[in-house]
Every structure is written in C-alpha cells, then in structure tokens.
Design a protein around this motif. Structure first.
Motif, PDB file in Angstrom:
ATOM      1  N   ASP A   1       0.973  -1.427   0.169  1.00  0.00           N
ATOM      2  CA  ASP A   1       0.033  -0.070  -0.089  1.00  0.00           C
ATOM      3  C   ASP A   1       0.665   1.385  -0.028  1.00  0.00           C
ATOM      4  N   GLY A   2       1.381   1.846  -1.147  1.00  0.00           N
ATOM      5  CA  GLY A   2       2.337   2.850  -1.390  1.00  0.00           C
ATOM      6  C   GLY A   2       3.593   2.574  -0.887  1.00  0.00           C
ATOM      7  N   GLU A   3       4.078   3.140   0.178  1.00  0.00           N
ATOM      8  CA  GLU A   3       5.403   2.760   0.649  1.00  0.00           C
ATOM      9  C   GLU A   3       5.177   1.873   1.908  1.00  0.00           C
ATOM     10  N   HIS A   4       4.068   1.518   2.261  1.00  0.00           N
ATOM     11  CA  HIS A   4       4.016   0.584   3.263  1.00  0.00           C
ATOM     12  C   HIS A   4       3.575  -0.744   3.014  1.00  0.00           C
ATOM     13  N   LYS A   5       3.818  -2.020   3.745  1.00  0.00           N
ATOM     14  CA  LYS A   5       3.232  -3.075   3.513  1.00  0.00           C
ATOM     15  C   LYS A   5       1.847  -2.982   4.484  1.00  0.00           C
ATOM     16  N   ARG A   6       0.823  -3.644   4.110  1.00  0.00           N
ATOM     17  CA  ARG A   6      -0.317  -3.705   4.887  1.00  0.00           C
ATOM     18  C   ARG A   6      -0.920  -5.085   5.376  1.00  0.00           C
ATOM     19  N   TYR A   7      -0.863  -5.369   6.556  1.00  0.00           N
ATOM     20  CA  TYR A   7      -1.081  -6.624   7.204  1.00  0.00           C
ATOM     21  C   TYR A   7      -2.560  -6.635   7.554  1.00  0.00           C
ATOM     22  N   HIS A   8      -3.546  -7.550   7.417  1.00  0.00           N
ATOM     23  CA  HIS A   8      -4.880  -7.204   7.634  1.00  0.00           C
ATOM     24  C   HIS A   8      -5.459  -8.497   7.815  1.00  0.00           C
ATOM     25  N   ILE A   9      -6.280  -8.651   9.022  1.00  0.00           N
ATOM     26  CA  ILE A   9      -7.247  -9.709   9.432  1.00  0.00           C
ATOM     27  C   ILE A   9      -8.331  -8.971   9.647  1.00  0.00           C
ATOM     28  N   PRO A  10      -9.720  -9.474   9.840  1.00  0.00           N
ATOM     29  CA  PRO A  10     -10.887  -8.801  10.451  1.00  0.00           C
ATOM     30  C   PRO A  10     -10.546  -8.415  11.770  1.00  0.00           C
ATOM     31  N   GLY A  11     -10.643  -7.024  11.848  1.00  0.00           N
ATOM     32  CA  GLY A  11     -10.502  -6.437  13.124  1.00  0.00           C
ATOM     33  C   GLY A  11      -9.214  -5.723  13.302  1.00  0.00           C
ATOM     34  N   LEU A  12      -8.176  -6.006  12.530  1.00  0.00           N
ATOM     35  CA  LEU A  12      -7.113  -5.575  12.685  1.00  0.00           C
ATOM     36  C   LEU A  12      -6.049  -5.126  11.364  1.00  0.00           C
ATOM     37  N   THR A  13      -5.688  -4.167  11.255  1.00  0.00           N
ATOM     38  CA  THR A  13      -4.947  -3.633  10.127  1.00  0.00           C
ATOM     39  C   THR A  13      -3.547  -2.738  10.666  1.00  0.00           C
ATOM     40  N   VAL A  14      -2.548  -3.456   9.974  1.00  0.00           N
ATOM     41  CA  VAL A  14      -1.252  -2.837  10.584  1.00  0.00           C
ATOM     42  C   VAL A  14      -0.558  -2.484   9.258  1.00  0.00           C
ATOM     43  N   PHE A  15       0.009  -1.324   9.180  1.00  0.00           N
ATOM     44  CA  PHE A  15       0.929  -0.611   8.198  1.00  0.00           C
ATOM     45  C   PHE A  15       2.202  -0.662   8.806  1.00  0.00           C
ATOM     46  N   VAL A  16       3.000  -1.359   7.840  1.00  0.00           N
ATOM     47  CA  VAL A  16       4.578  -1.474   8.235  1.00  0.00           C
ATOM     48  C   VAL A  16       5.144  -0.584   7.424  1.00  0.00           C
ATOM     49  N   GLY A  17       6.188   0.298   8.229  1.00  0.00           N
ATOM     50  CA  GLY A  17       6.880   1.388   7.438  1.00  0.00           C
ATOM     51  C   GLY A  17       6.837   2.533   8.254  1.00  0.00           C
ATOM     52  N   ASP A  18       7.416   3.756   7.482  1.00  0.00           N
ATOM     53  CA  ASP A  18       7.473   5.017   8.206  1.00  0.00           C
ATOM     54  C   ASP A  18       6.248   5.593   8.650  1.00  0.00           C
ATOM     55  N   ILE A  19       5.845   5.966   9.811  1.00  0.00           N
ATOM     56  CA  ILE A  19       4.729   6.525  10.112  1.00  0.00           C
ATOM     57  C   ILE A  19       4.577   7.794   9.644  1.00  0.00           C
ATOM     58  N   PHE A  20       5.552   8.522   9.144  1.00  0.00           N
ATOM     59  CA  PHE A  20       5.598   9.872   8.957  1.00  0.00           C
ATOM     60  C   PHE A  20       5.286   9.744   7.417  1.00  0.00           C
ATOM     61  N   ALA A  21       5.128   8.722   6.727  1.00  0.00           N
ATOM     62  CA  ALA A  21       4.801   8.481   5.167  1.00  0.00           C
ATOM     63  C   ALA A  21       3.363   7.932   5.321  1.00  0.00           C
ATOM     64  N   LEU A  22       2.846   7.657   6.210  1.00  0.00           N
ATOM     65  CA  LEU A  22       1.518   7.223   5.999  1.00  0.00           C
ATOM     66  C   LEU A  22       0.701   8.359   5.815  1.00  0.00           C
ATOM     67  N   THR A  23      -0.651   7.978   5.379  1.00  0.00           N
ATOM     68  CA  THR A  23      -1.619   9.242   5.161  1.00  0.00           C
ATOM     69  C   THR A  23      -2.959   8.917   5.647  1.00  0.00           C
ATOM     70  N   ALA A  24      -3.722   9.973   5.955  1.00  0.00           N
ATOM     71  CA  ALA A  24      -5.153   9.824   6.400  1.00  0.00           C
ATOM     72  C   ALA A  24      -5.861   8.942   5.541  1.00  0.00           C
ATOM     73  N   LYS A  25      -5.741   8.947   4.226  1.00  0.00           N
ATOM     74  CA  LYS A  25      -6.839   8.232   3.266  1.00  0.00           C
ATOM     75  C   LYS A  25      -6.331   6.745   3.690  1.00  0.00           C
ATOM     76  N   GLN A  26      -5.232   6.428   3.794  1.00  0.00           N
ATOM     77  CA  GLN A  26      -4.712   5.004   4.230  1.00  0.00           C
ATOM     78  C   GLN A  26      -5.543   4.463   5.399  1.00  0.00           C
TER      79      GLN A  26
END
Length: 212
Positions: free
Chosen positions: A88-113
């Motif tokens: 997902d962009g600069e991040h890896k997105r790990y997902h299961i129902p009820g939990l989503t984790v973005f792996v990468g730099d928090i400063f590169a994360l967006t509100a849309k993500q």
C-alpha cells in the motif's frame, strides 16, 4: 525517526519495553476510547504489543503502524493468524478482520490509508521519541486521525539520570504539544516500584485528551 536504532532493537531481541501481559492502565481506562458504537482505534508504533489483543477482545477495530516488520510477523504468529499482506504505497499492509497494521515509516502514512479513526491509544510512541521529533510526530498523529481523542500513557522521570528511551514525558510537555487542540486531563500518576530500570524515581502517567 531513527530507523536503524529500532530495527536493530527488534532484530537483537532487545525489547525490554515490550509488556508481555499487556498494559494494566489500558484495561482500566479503555472505555475512554469507546466514544462510538463501532470504535476504531489507531495504535502508533505498536510493536507486537498484547494491548492489541485486548482491544480486539473488547470489540475495537484496530489500525496500527510499526516500523519493524519482524515485530509484526511475530504479532500475527502470536495471534495464530495468517494475515493478508499487500503493498500500500510505501507500506506493507497486514490485515485480518478487526486488525490492520501498516509496516513502514509513520511519517509517510496518510489519512486516506488509515481511514476514519475514533480514538488513539498511545503507550509506546511519544515515549520512544526524543524532544526533537515530538512536534513532528504529534502533528502527523493529529493529521492521520482527524484529532481523535487519545488515551496517552507515558512515564515521567529525571531525564538527566537515564538518557532513554523510554524518554521522559512530563505534564508540561504534554500540554506544550497538545494544549491548543485538546482538553488535557491527567487521570493517574503512579510511582513505579523500584524506579525506572532501578536507576531513577519515576511515575507512570495516564492522560485523557479530548478534542476541543
């Protein structure tokens, strides 16, 4: 953010900051995050915290961010779950129902993500950052979450005795960072038995941050 420092901490298993049993202050105060019928909580710099298990068990949908992919693979291994992993962009997105984790730099994360967030649980982020990074971090956190209410748990002690991390966060620091955007209420200040790392008297501090 000092990427190499934290990545090396995880790869060398130097994670004394990790609470194996979860945080008792979260268990006591999590209702503050239940501001909607379907609360969606953001957990910044989450590591593999067991607090995520607790939030999910209490009915929260959790979105988290973490720099170390090793921490997140361990998190899902300990959950006994096989996540869906996508880029997902600069991040890896790990997902299961009820939990989503973005792996990468928090400063590169967006509100849309991140999506809509009703609350923030910050136990490990603000205390992990030195003074020089805190203004940037708090502005990014508010931008990502739309200034959602926060349950903030931190530690206060004499920074001259121990260099950190965890870094000391005083009430005056919390107010200097957030007072313009939140009503700040300190809920607890409890002395840590034996001090921080046995070297300095210290208190655990719990704050409720309510948007103005």
């Amino acid at each position: 953010m000092e990427h190499d420092f934290w990545i090396s901490k995880w790869h060398n298993n130097e994670i004394a900051f990790h609470e194996a049993q979860g945080n008792p202050y979260l268990m006591k105060h999590h209702d503050f995050l239940s501001s909607t019928d379907s609360p969606r909580v953001f957990v910044p710099l989450c590591g593999k915290t067991r607090d995520i298990y607790y939030l999910i068990s209490q009915g929260y949908d959790v979105v988290a961010a973490e720099l170390s992919e090793l921490a997140i693979t361990q998190l899902f291994d300990e959950l006994g779950e096989q996540p869906d992993v996508t880029q997902d962009g600069e991040h890896k997105r790990y997902h299961i129902p009820g939990l989503t984790v973005f792996v990468g730099d928090i400063f590169a994360l967006t509100a849309k993500q991140v999506g809509d967030i009703s609350g923030v649980y910050d136990r490990a982020a603000l205390i992990a950052l030195p003074d020089t990074m805190r203004i940037r971090y708090t502005k990014q956190l508010m931008a990502l979450t739309g200034k959602a209410r926060q349950l903030l748990i931190c530690v206060d002690y004499d920074q001259s005795v121990i260099p950190g991390p965890p870094f000391a966060v005083s009430e005056s620091t919390v107010r200097s960072l957030y007072d313009g955007d939140y009503v700040i209420a300190r809920q607890e200040s409890e002395e840590i038995d034996g001090g921080l790392k046995g070297k300095a008297p210290a208190n655990n501090e719990v704050y409720y941050l309510t948007p103005r």
